[in-house]
Motif scaffolding. Sequence first.
Motif, mmCIF file in Angstrom:
data_model
loop_
_atom_site.group_PDB
_atom_site.id
_atom_site.type_symbol
_atom_site.label_atom_id
_atom_site.label_comp_id
_atom_site.label_asym_id
_atom_site.label_seq_id
_atom_site.Cartn_x
_atom_site.Cartn_y
_atom_site.Cartn_z
ATOM 1 N N TYR A 1 -13.069 -46.912 -49.420
ATOM 2 C CA TYR A 1 -12.062 -47.107 -48.372
ATOM 3 C C TYR A 1 -12.678 -47.975 -47.288
ATOM 4 O O TYR A 1 -13.851 -48.357 -47.401
ATOM 5 C CB TYR A 1 -11.544 -45.759 -47.841
ATOM 6 N N GLY A 2 -11.883 -48.324 -46.269
ATOM 7 C CA GLY A 2 -12.282 -49.329 -45.279
ATOM 8 C C GLY A 2 -13.714 -49.256 -44.781
ATOM 9 O O GLY A 2 -14.455 -50.239 -44.845
ATOM 10 N N ALA B 1 -15.980 -58.283 -40.202
ATOM 11 C CA ALA B 1 -14.869 -57.688 -39.443
ATOM 12 C C ALA B 1 -13.974 -56.901 -40.395
ATOM 13 O O ALA B 1 -13.693 -57.345 -41.510
ATOM 14 C CB ALA B 1 -14.063 -58.777 -38.760
ATOM 15 N N ILE B 2 -13.538 -55.739 -39.907
ATOM 16 C CA ILE B 2 -12.695 -54.879 -40.754
ATOM 17 C C ILE B 2 -11.362 -55.577 -41.081
ATOM 18 O O ILE B 2 -10.803 -55.400 -42.163
ATOM 19 C CB ILE B 2 -12.466 -53.505 -40.067
ATOM 20 N N GLY B 3 -10.894 -56.412 -40.144
ATOM 21 C CA GLY B 3 -9.638 -57.148 -40.383
ATOM 22 C C GLY B 3 -9.767 -58.112 -41.542
ATOM 23 O O GLY B 3 -8.836 -58.278 -42.340
ATOM 24 N N ALA B 4 -10.952 -58.756 -41.654
ATOM 25 C CA ALA B 4 -11.176 -59.699 -42.759
ATOM 26 C C ALA B 4 -11.181 -58.956 -44.088
ATOM 27 O O ALA B 4 -10.649 -59.439 -45.091
ATOM 28 C CB ALA B 4 -12.492 -60.430 -42.552
ATOM 29 N N TYR C 1 -9.582 -56.097 -44.776
ATOM 30 C CA TYR C 1 -8.227 -55.676 -45.130
ATOM 31 C C TYR C 1 -7.333 -56.863 -45.494
ATOM 32 O O TYR C 1 -6.458 -56.731 -46.355
ATOM 33 C CB TYR C 1 -7.598 -54.854 -43.999
ATOM 34 N N ALA C 2 -7.559 -58.008 -44.826
ATOM 35 C CA ALA C 2 -6.764 -59.196 -45.179
ATOM 36 C C ALA C 2 -7.032 -59.596 -46.628
ATOM 37 O O ALA C 2 -6.113 -59.896 -47.389
ATOM 38 C CB ALA C 2 -7.088 -60.338 -44.230
ATOM 39 N N GLY D 1 -5.577 -57.013 -48.979
ATOM 40 C CA GLY D 1 -4.119 -57.197 -49.064
ATOM 41 C C GLY D 1 -3.759 -58.331 -50.008
ATOM 42 O O GLY D 1 -2.815 -58.215 -50.799
ATOM 43 N N ARG D 2 -4.538 -59.416 -49.927
ATOM 44 C CA ARG D 2 -4.299 -60.565 -50.808
ATOM 45 C C ARG D 2 -4.547 -60.172 -52.270
ATOM 46 O O ARG D 2 -3.764 -60.520 -53.149
ATOM 47 C CB ARG D 2 -5.236 -61.698 -50.384
ATOM 48 N N ASP E 1 -1.705 -58.067 -53.446
ATOM 49 C CA ASP E 1 -0.515 -58.873 -53.761
ATOM 50 C C ASP E 1 -0.621 -59.494 -55.148
ATOM 51 O O ASP E 1 0.379 -59.680 -55.837
ATOM 52 C CB ASP E 1 -0.334 -59.987 -52.713
ATOM 53 N N ARG F 1 -7.187 -44.960 -46.611
ATOM 54 C CA ARG F 1 -6.565 -45.652 -47.735
ATOM 55 C C ARG F 1 -7.663 -45.997 -48.744
ATOM 56 O O ARG F 1 -8.559 -46.784 -48.423
ATOM 57 C CB ARG F 1 -5.827 -46.912 -47.290
ATOM 58 N N ASP G 1 -10.130 -46.277 -39.251
ATOM 59 C CA ASP G 1 -11.437 -46.667 -39.821
ATOM 60 C C ASP G 1 -12.423 -46.996 -38.704
ATOM 61 O O ASP G 1 -13.588 -46.578 -38.745
ATOM 62 C CB ASP G 1 -11.271 -47.904 -40.723
ATOM 63 N N GLN H 1 -14.828 -55.724 -32.869
ATOM 64 C CA GLN H 1 -14.093 -55.589 -34.133
ATOM 65 C C GLN H 1 -12.614 -55.904 -33.943
ATOM 66 O O GLN H 1 -12.002 -56.544 -34.797
ATOM 67 C CB GLN H 1 -14.258 -54.166 -34.683
ATOM 68 N N ARG I 1 -12.264 -59.706 -33.541
ATOM 69 C CA ARG I 1 -12.538 -60.423 -34.794
ATOM 70 C C ARG I 1 -11.542 -60.069 -35.894
ATOM 71 O O ARG I 1 -11.351 -60.839 -36.826
ATOM 72 C CB ARG I 1 -13.959 -60.115 -35.268
ATOM 73 N N SER I 2 -10.910 -58.892 -35.796
ATOM 74 C CA SER I 2 -9.978 -58.474 -36.846
ATOM 75 C C SER I 2 -8.594 -59.081 -36.666
ATOM 76 O O SER I 2 -7.827 -59.160 -37.620
ATOM 77 C CB SER I 2 -9.849 -56.956 -36.859
ATOM 78 N N PRO J 1 -7.848 -62.885 -38.783
ATOM 79 C CA PRO J 1 -7.424 -62.946 -40.189
ATOM 80 C C PRO J 1 -6.013 -62.408 -40.410
ATOM 81 O O PRO J 1 -5.255 -62.936 -41.219
ATOM 82 C CB PRO J 1 -8.447 -62.057 -40.914
ATOM 83 N N MET J 2 -5.681 -61.356 -39.627
ATOM 84 C CA MET J 2 -4.354 -60.756 -39.781
ATOM 85 C C MET J 2 -3.266 -61.695 -39.268
ATOM 86 O O MET J 2 -2.208 -61.823 -39.867
ATOM 87 C CB MET J 2 -4.299 -59.427 -39.019
ATOM 88 N N ARG K 1 -2.620 -64.319 -41.805
ATOM 89 C CA ARG K 1 -1.769 -63.836 -42.906
ATOM 90 C C ARG K 1 -0.308 -63.794 -42.487
ATOM 91 O O ARG K 1 0.594 -64.142 -43.234
ATOM 92 C CB ARG K 1 -2.191 -62.414 -43.294
#
Lengths: 108, 175
Positions: A25-26, A42-45, A47-48, A51-52, A55, A76, B115, B140, B143-144, B147-148, B151
């Motif tokens: 998980y994350g 980065a956690i966003g990178a 998850y992005a 997600g891709r 998909d 998750r 998280d 974080q 930086r997060s 990317p979001m 998208r």
Amino acid sequence: MPRHLLGEFERTILVALIRLGENAYGVTIRQHLSDRLGRDVAIGAVYATLGRLQDKGYVSSSLGEPTPARGGRAKRFFKIEAPGSEALNRTEREAALIGVVNPAWIRS
Amino acid sequence: MRPIKHETDVRQLVEDPAFRPNFFSFWLKQPGRVEALREADPLKRLLLENVRLVGASAMYASVLFIYGKQMLTSFFHRTSWLQTRPTTNVEAPWFGEFLLFVFLPKEDREIIPADLLEEMNEVLVPKFGSGAARVWYWAQVVRSIWPMVGRRLVKVVSWGAIAKAVGFLVKRFVA
């Protein structure tokens, strides 16, 4: 089937999912990537990219139980699927082929 | 676009092929509308003379109002707020959580802040202390978001193209 090759980050994430198994998980994925790549991710990178991959049908996700440590929110969990394994194998094979090419052949 | 001061200017502007029409200009093109403009009171006239500015401002204001209100309502009624409060040492910065809530897609809004909270309290706080952990959390968040947003931008651009095509068809066949 389209011959889609994975990027470096996508490949590393799929390898992390295989290594972590049920506990992917994350937080664990991010820590695994940071250890493997040697830099803070980065956690966003993460998850992005997940997600891709989701998909495309390469990974699937499911929600876990909410825990107090997460403020009552669920985890998750991610799991690699068969098309993801195939894409990973294909990419590794291509990378290995490129690796064994003799530079002298390219020059001539 | 140059400012319009007289009814003749309005007509010239509307009939100018270089003028990109909008719904107000279609209104102006109807017979008798420019004449009505002359009779209008100063405020109406000011609005009509700046049709593009007024139209764009109204559109942006309504989008901001509807979307912003929806965002704020759903943020303050999150399910996590109704459940157990965290038993952790450090609370996540609420504004950082709000930024994530605004920019993240719906399916990740609960997961990513959770998280970050878990990692902050289980790894960062024992190792570096609460101050450094909060700095890490903010780093974080910042930086997060990119990317979001990237998208989401792809989705917005594709929706924009669809909206533009629909607008073109409406102008072509309805107006």
